[in-house]
Design a protein around this motif. Structure first.
Motif, short mmCIF file in Angstrom:
data_model
loop_
_atom_site.label_atom_id
_atom_site.label_comp_id
_atom_site.label_asym_id
_atom_site.label_seq_id
_atom_site.Cartn_x
_atom_site.Cartn_y
_atom_site.Cartn_z
N ASP A 58 -0.80 38.49 -32.83
CA ASP A 58 -0.98 37.14 -32.32
C ASP A 58 0.29 36.32 -32.58
O ASP A 58 1.10 36.15 -31.69
CB ASP A 58 -2.23 36.50 -32.94
CG ASP A 58 -3.50 37.15 -32.39
OD1 ASP A 58 -3.47 37.59 -31.23
OD2 ASP A 58 -4.48 37.26 -33.12
N CYS A 78 4.10 39.53 -29.34
CA CYS A 78 3.07 38.61 -29.84
C CYS A 78 2.44 37.83 -28.69
O CYS A 78 3.13 37.43 -27.75
CB CYS A 78 3.66 37.62 -30.84
SG CYS A 78 4.43 38.43 -32.25
N ARG A 79 1.15 37.56 -28.82
CA ARG A 79 0.43 36.85 -27.76
C ARG A 79 0.55 35.34 -27.90
O ARG A 79 0.50 34.61 -26.92
CB ARG A 79 -1.05 37.24 -27.79
CG ARG A 79 -1.31 38.68 -27.39
CD ARG A 79 -2.77 39.04 -27.57
NE ARG A 79 -3.09 39.28 -28.96
CZ ARG A 79 -3.08 40.50 -29.54
NH1 ARG A 79 -2.78 41.56 -28.83
NH2 ARG A 79 -3.35 40.65 -30.81
N ASP A 80 0.65 34.84 -29.16
CA ASP A 80 0.57 33.39 -29.37
C ASP A 80 1.89 32.80 -29.85
O ASP A 80 2.94 33.17 -29.37
CB ASP A 80 -0.56 33.07 -30.36
CG ASP A 80 -1.92 33.52 -29.82
OD1 ASP A 80 -2.04 33.67 -28.59
OD2 ASP A 80 -2.82 33.77 -30.63
#
Ligand SMILES: C[S@@+](CC[C@H](N)C(=O)[O-])C[C@H]1O[C@@H](n2cnc3c(N)ncnc32)[C@H](O)[C@@H]1O
Length: 242
Positions: A58, A78-80
Motif C-alpha cells: 500500500d 505501491c498502491r497508495d
C-alpha cells in the motif's frame, strides 16, 4: 565518471568542505548527472526482485530519497501514498519538481535519525539507496529504530548491499583511500561531512537490524552476477517488522 552536465572539480571541493546538508543543497541541481545517484540498473534489479517475492504494497517510504531515485519504483510497487524523506531541501526541491504530476507522492524534510512521529506505522515498504555511508555505525540503531517505527506490522525495509570487496583490488584501494581521506578531513575541518564507503558491512548491519526488532533475510541480486567463490556481488536485504 561525471558527464559534462555534472559538477566541476571546484564545485565538488566546496561541497565536500560543507556539511552533509549544505553539500547536497549545493549539489542538488547537478546530482542526477553524477555517479552518486543510484543507477537505474540497480533500481530495476531491486524493483524486479521485490515484485517477485512480495505481494504488493500500500504505502511506500524512500529514506534519504535525494532527487527521488527510488520514487518511481515505489509508484509502481505501491498502491497508495508514497513519501520521500531527506535532510536536504535542495535535493527535495529537485525530487518535488520531478514528481509534481503525482498527488500520491509527498516529500518530507527530516533527518532520517529522527523521523517525524507523524510517519509512525504508516508504511508497508521502506527503501533506501546509496545513503547508509552517511551514518556512523553508532547511529545505526537509531536510524533503524526510526524506520521500524514508520513501518506497519509486517512492513519491510529493503535495500541493496554489496559483497565485501576483494582485499587489494582497485575498488578496495579506492574506497579505503576515500574513507581514509574523509577521516582526515573530518578530524581537521568543521562542519564534518560523514560519508564512508566501508562502514556498512552485512554482518554488523544484520545484527543491528535484529537488535531493532526486524527479522532479516537476504536475496541474491543475480543481475550483478557472482564472485569466483559463488557469493553474489549484490544482495537485497529484506528486514521485516514482525
Ligand atoms: C548519495 S545521495 C542518495 C540519494 C538517492 N537515494 C539516490 O540513490 O540517488 C544521499 C542522500 O542522503 C541524504 N542524507 C544524508 N544524511 C541524511 C540524514 N541524516 N537524514 C536524511 N537524509 C540524509 C542526502 O541529503 C542525500 O540526498
Amino acid at each position: 565518471m561525471f558527464s559534462s552536465h555534472g559538477p566541476s572539480v571546484r564545485e565538488l571541493a566546496v561541497q565536500g568542505l560543507s556539511s552533509v546538508e549544505r553539500g547536497y543543497d549545493l549539489l542538488a541541481p547537478k546530482f542526477d548527472h553524477t555517479p552518486f545517484r543510484t543507477p537505474d540498473r540497480m533500481l530495476d534489479a531491486v524493483e524486479e526482485t521485490l515484485a517477485q517475492v512480495e505481494g504488493g504494497f500500500d504505502a511506500g517510504l524512500d529514506v534519504c530519497c535525494g532527487t527521488g531515485a527510488g520514487i518511481d519504483m515505489l509508484r509502481r510497487l505501491c498502491r497508495d501514498r508514497i513519501t520521500g524523506v531527506d535532510l536536504s531541501a535542495g535535493m527535495l526541491a529537485e525530487a518535488g519538481r520531478a514528481h509534481a504530476d503525482d498527488d500520491r507522492v509527498d516529500f518530507v524534510r527530516a533527518d532520517a535519525r529522527a523521523l517525524p512521529s507523524a510517519l509512525a506505522q504508516t508504511y508497508d515498504l521502506a527503501v533506501s539507496f546509496g545513503a547508509f555511508g552517511h551514518f556512523l555505525p553508532a547511529e545505526r540503531l537509531t536510524l533503524f529504530s526510526g524506520i521500524h517505527a514508520a513501518l506497519r506490522e509486517g512492513g519491510v525495509l529493503a535495500f541493496p548491499i554489496g559483497a565485501p570487496l576483494p582485499l587489494g583490488s582497485p575498488l578496495w584501494w579506492a574506497t579505503t583511500g576515500f574513507d581514509a581521506a574523509m577521516r582526515v578531513r573530518n578530524a581537521v575541518w568543521r562542519p564534518p561531512f560523514v560519508m564512508y564507503y566501508r562502514t556498512f558491512p552485512l554482518g554488523p548491519v544484520r545484527e543491528d537490524l535484529r537488535a531493532t526488532g526486524f527479522t532479516v533475510e537476504t536475496l541474491p541480486l543475480e543481475h550483478f552476477g557472482r564472485r569466483p567463490d559463488g557469493a553474489p556481488h549484490w544482495r537485497l536485504v529484506l528486514a521485516r517488522r514482525t
